[in-house]
Design a protein around this motif. Structure first.
Motif, short mmCIF file in Angstrom:
data_model
loop_
_atom_site.label_atom_id
_atom_site.label_comp_id
_atom_site.label_asym_id
_atom_site.label_seq_id
_atom_site.Cartn_x
_atom_site.Cartn_y
_atom_site.Cartn_z
N HIS A 184 -8.66 69.92 46.26
CA HIS A 184 -8.40 68.48 46.27
C HIS A 184 -8.99 67.91 44.98
O HIS A 184 -10.17 68.08 44.70
CB HIS A 184 -9.08 67.83 47.47
CG HIS A 184 -8.34 68.04 48.75
ND1 HIS A 184 -7.20 67.36 49.06
CD2 HIS A 184 -8.58 68.88 49.80
CE1 HIS A 184 -6.76 67.76 50.25
NE2 HIS A 184 -7.58 68.68 50.72
N CYS B 264 -5.61 69.38 56.25
CA CYS B 264 -6.73 68.54 56.71
C CYS B 264 -6.27 67.10 56.92
O CYS B 264 -7.04 66.27 57.41
CB CYS B 264 -7.89 68.60 55.71
SG CYS B 264 -7.64 67.65 54.20
N CYS C 92 -11.02 71.97 50.62
CA CYS C 92 -11.55 71.49 51.90
C CYS C 92 -11.61 72.70 52.84
O CYS C 92 -11.32 73.82 52.44
CB CYS C 92 -10.64 70.41 52.47
SG CYS C 92 -9.01 71.05 52.95
N THR D 219 -10.89 66.49 53.74
CA THR D 219 -11.61 66.74 52.49
C THR D 219 -12.62 65.62 52.21
O THR D 219 -12.30 64.44 52.33
CB THR D 219 -10.66 66.88 51.29
OG1 THR D 219 -11.47 66.92 50.11
CG2 THR D 219 -9.69 65.72 51.16
N CYS E 109 -2.22 67.79 52.92
CA CYS E 109 -2.95 69.03 53.21
C CYS E 109 -3.03 69.23 54.73
O CYS E 109 -2.85 68.29 55.50
CB CYS E 109 -4.34 68.89 52.62
SG CYS E 109 -5.41 70.30 52.89
ZN LIG Z 1 -7.50 69.46 52.68
#
Ligand SMILES: [Zn+2]
Length: 437
Positions: A264, A321, A257, A4, A319
């Motif tokens: 986020h 990500c 993201c 993100t 997350c």
């Molecule tokens: Zn994320």
């Protein structure tokens, strides 16, 4: 998957360095430190907070337990005591946003922002948009942007910082007209409210946009229907991101993201909690309740434990990500907008959105609750393509008939022959208390 881009801002604040993903403990240590400064600033400079937080020792607010014992603030406080919540002199105020909610009488809600407050929103928009677009691309903004420092204007300025061009169209009322005009140009991304984007995509001009031309869409609203996300991503073969934010959060609040699994949050500037809407007790991550936040960097008009009225939950764990920046799951609408019915059931805008917006041809609708001979009646005014389409109305009637919550409730569908979509806030208008003996 790219992490993100909200992390860039949080890393800079937490001093983790741009290449590091700040750990949860480091983020919270930073947040509580800023919160203590904010409480101190608010209690020193605002008559409202002096009274509301009397007895609070800022240095004691070191963890969530201590935070959960602080008093809340609410929309009612903003309306009644807005001026007293201000911590600076009037000449330091760069922008005032005034909101008179529809159907509410009494003083309007006013939010005051300094130049620095607005700069932090700009910075959030700048970094947040990096997940969607890159330099050299062009964004269509379907948000109000005529006045300086309005959402559309701030977003356009943030995009310019990353060499992304934009066009502010404003809110769409006539989707056919708007679609013909905007789709004559090529845009890489579009930002707007779900119903506005959906309506555009359902017009002939919207349907003739070649797949892949629009690469991403950012939807912003207090409720983002899943049916709209699914349809837009299928229609334009694009990624559909969600944004969470209100005027109170400083317009920006959080953005998804590439993982597309929750927004986020802007944790450098805001500390979020979720509480039980009824008791106010703090809830754990993963549990649904009312979204509450405190501002961490706002000098003009800090908000401490502000109850948003949004029904949501914070997601636990990192997350996909890889980031530890907290995510807010898709908000499920406004708590105060759930309407109780005679039959003991409840109806809400998000519920009607998922049912009615899923019908091809529907551009918008406005629900109104009335009393007729002592009984609840729901009138739904549909805007469709083509106007008065029999097929759309039959399908809408059928789908509404199948809704268990509307059992024994008279439902009347009306056509909105103008073909225009409503610019006002999308709520179920409740007229049952009006004109009653
Ligand atoms: Zn994320």
């Amino acid at each position: 998957m790219k992490r993100t881009t909200v992390e860039n801002i949080v890393s800079a604040s937490v001093n983790a360095g741009a290449e590091h993903s700040p750990a949860r403990a480091a983020i919270e240590q930073y947040q509580f430190s800023r919160l203590r400064q904010t409480i101190d600033h608010a209690m020193t400079n605002s008559p409202f907070y002096q009274t509301r937080m009397a007895g609070t020792v800022p240095a004691d607010i070191t963890d969530h337990g201590a935070l959960s014992r602080l008093p809340f603030t609410s929309e009612g406080d903003l309306r009644r005591s807005g001026q007293d919540m201000l911590c600076i002199s009037q000449d330091e105020v760069a922008r005032i946003i005034t909101m008179q909610s529809s159907g509410t009488t009494g003083p309007p809600k006013r939010l005051f922002f300094t130049e620095d407050d607005l700069e932090r929103t700009l910075d959030f928009f700048h970094h947040g948009m990096k997940s969607l677009v890159k330099g050299g691309q062009k964004v269509l903004i379907l948000l109000p942007g005529a006045t300086p420092d309005s959402t559309g204007d701030l977003l356009a300025r943030a995009l310019a910082r990353m060499d992304v061009a934009s066009r502010i169209y404003g809110l769409v009322t006539d989707p056919q007209l708007a679609a013909k005009e905007v789709f004559a140009e090529n845009f890489d991304a579009i930002v707007g409210f779900p119903v506005q984007l959906l309506a555009l995509s359902r017009t002939p001009a919207g349907q003739s946009v070649p797949a892949g031309q629009i690469k991403s869409v950012l939807l912003c609203s207090d409720y983002i229907p899943q049916t709209v996300c699914d349809e837009l991503s299928a229609a334009w073969q694009c990624r559909v991101f969600s944004h969470y934010g209100t005027v109170e959060t400083g317009l920006g609040g959080g953005v998804e993201c590439e993982g597309l699994c929750g927004c986020h949050l802007r944790e450098a500037d805001l500390l979020f909690e979720v509480v039980c809407p009824r008791t106010g007790v703090s809830l754990d991550r993963g549990q649904w309740g009312e979204v509450v936040f405190s501002t961490l960097t706002r000098r003009g008009m800090p908000l401490i434990r502000y109850r948003t009225g949004d029904y949501g939950r914070l997601l636990a764990g990192p997350c996909v990500c890889g980031s530890h920046i907290t995510r807010l799951d898709k908000v499920r609408g406004r708590i105060g907008q759930v309407r109780q019915l005679d039959n003991g059931q409840a109806v809400s805008m998000d519920m009607l959105d998922e049912i009615l917006l899923a019908i091809p041809g529907v551009l918008d609708f406005q629900p109104v609750l009335q009393k007729e001979n002592g009984r609840d009646r729901l009138i739904v005014r549909l805007t469709s393509i083509p106007a008065n389409s029999d097929e759309v109305f039959q399908l809408a009637a059928l789908r509404l008939k199948g809704v268990a919550q509307l059992k024994d409730i008279e439902v009347i569908l009306e056509a909105n022959p103008s073909g225009l979509i409503n610019k006002a806030k999308r709520i179920i208008e409740d007229n049952r208390g009006k004109n009653q003996p």
